[in-house]
Design an enzyme around this catalytic site. Structure first.
Site: not given
Ligand code: CMC
Length: 431
Positions: A270, A309, A365
């Site tokens: 995460h 994702h 990210d």
């Protein structure tokens, strides 16, 4: 055929038929309970490990179309917010549902700023209670949980006035505590908030101020950080938001729920992924080693961190904005070989059938860590920065959950696969 918004199910065990309403593209899982073999059966359950196909709430906060790569907060496209708004205004939008007027925004910002101070005892607790090399996220989780003991009035979750104050406290104190996790790891004195500064400028002040009488944040970094907070602010029912809602559904105070959400964010799958991306880029080391690394990923020996994702099966719209911003930040800092590796890695991966067939694209990210790094923010702080931005979303989602009449304590069911009615054997007779 007449169109009806219902689903007809035939139970082939009994031959019975059931007609279940379809609302908002979903059926209520509880409707399945009427499907029984015998009158005293519990009824049919839906089994959905990892909630791959279960909506646990209705929400009017964030819209995602993962196939098309669309993200909107309260109906406003993320690209528009990134270009025209800022974190304070967007957090107001997320939490209150509408944009503030000029006066409301001033008051909102002022109220949050006034709550950036933390009790001296929290400072002492952070300073004296954690080892010098404790991970900042561990310190953050512990300190946020500790906050609940300082504000017993936060237990009044059904009181709207109390909730409003807790919202200011959560958004205000998160930057101070976050910055202190860093100062602690460096053995540096804690810097008090400077309320003349913007939200992100104040955070940079508490992170980096040394002996200068007044800290002046670099305007490019201040703006970049504000944008990163905005881009991370909400992402509907992700793991940490579900933790915020799930833990909050027990009617515990919001600081405890916030600590739980932050703990969920800490995981490498995460919020921890931005840190893992930099580790991966360093491990690759140079552009010519990328093909070997891709081979390892395809052989299942590692993952391409910052890629893939659960919801986006297209380019994450946040990653697009962050990639553009990375170029702006690197224009004022030293050029980074890690950025070169990241750009080439993305180029190669997006031409490779392994990634294309699985619809694996860069996520939020992939580039954010590179920007943090250019701003001299240490790797162990990356997820903390994610937590600061996401606090706005966690708060908005908590408020929506607490005032939703349909929400009760979250309590999933299970399919029991263990033994039943075992006979206790005394220890001396076990072998
Ligand atoms: N690198 C290589 N292969 C991958 C990756 C990746 N990053 N992500 C998924 N796959 C493969 C996976 O092995 C599987 O292959 P196969 O069908 O052959 O078994 C297929 O793609 C489907 O993946 P999954 O694991 O079923 O997908 P998921 O929805 O359960 O996981 C994810 C989503 C984000 C956890 C995963 O893509 C991942 O681990 N990515 C790397 C970590 C990361 O960047 N996380 C940040 C997510 S975005 C921000 C946030 O949520 O905090």
């Amino acid at each position: 055929m007449e169109r009806k918004d219902t689903l007809t199910i035939t139970d082939n065990r009994t031959g019975k038929q059931y007609e279940i309403p379809i609302e908002k593209g979903a059926i209520r899982a509880k409707e399945l309970r009427q499907i029984k073999m015998h009158d005293d059966d519990f009824g049919l359950l839906s089994y959905d490990p990892a909630f791959m196909n279960t909506a646990a709430c209705e929400s009017a906060i964030t819209y995602i179309d993962g196939e098309k790569g669309i993200l909107q907060y309260r109906g406003y496209p993320i690209e528009v917010l990134a270009e025209k708004s800022n974190f304070m205004e967007t957090s107001y939008l997320l939490i209150n549902g509408v944009f503030p007027t000029e006066r409301q925004l001033k008051k909102w910002t002022q109220n949050i700023t006034l709550h950036t101070m933390i009790h001296e005892k929290i400072k002492k607790f952070m300073d004296g209670g954690f080892l010098y090399d404790a991970h900042p996220m561990g310190i953050l989780v512990g300190s946020l949980a500790g906050l609940s003991t300082f504000y017993p009035d936060a237990k009044k979750v059904d009181d709207p006035d109390s909730r409003t104050i807790q919202v200011y406290r959560m958004l205000g104190k998160i930057i101070t505590i976050s910055a202190y996790t860093y100062r602690h790891s460096k053995g540096l004195f804690f810097v008090y908030p400077d309320n003349d500064l913007s939200y992100s400028g104040n955070f940079l002040n508490m992170m980096f101020k040394m002996t200068e009488p007044k800290y002046k944040p670099n305007p490019v970094f201040e703006k970049a950080l504000d944008l990163l907070f905005l881009l991370h602010a909400d992402h509907e029912q992700n793991c940490s938001t579900s933790a915020m809602r799930g833990v909050g559904s027990s009617r515990v105070d919001p600081f405890s729920a916030l600590a739980a959400a932050t703990a969920a964010l800490y995981g490498p799958l995460h919020g921890g992924a931005n840190e893992a991306v930099i580790k991966m880029l360093k491990e690759i080391g140079s552009v010519d080693k990328i093909p070997d690394y891709i081979k390892k990923v395809k052989a299942g020996e590692s993952k391409l961190m910052g890629f893939g994702h659960r919801i986006y099966k297209n380019y994450d719209p946040r990653a697009k904005i962050i990639k553009k911003m990375a170029h702006q930040v690197f224009a004022v800092t030293k050029k980074s070989t890690l950025l070169d590796i990241a750009l080439e890695l993305e180029r190669i991966a997006l031409q490779d059938d392994y990634f294309m067939s699985r619809k694996l694209y860069p996520n939020v990210d992939f580039y954010s860590g590179l920007i943090y790094r250019a701003m001299k923010i240490p790797q162990s702080m990356f997820t903390v920065l994610f937590a600061i931005g996401r606090t706005a979303g966690w708060v908005a989602q908590w408020l929506e959950m607490i005032t939703d009449k349909e929400q009760k304590i979250a309590r999933p069911r299970q399919l029991y696969t263990g033994q039943l009615n075992q006979v206790y054997v005394p220890i001396e007779k076990r072998f």
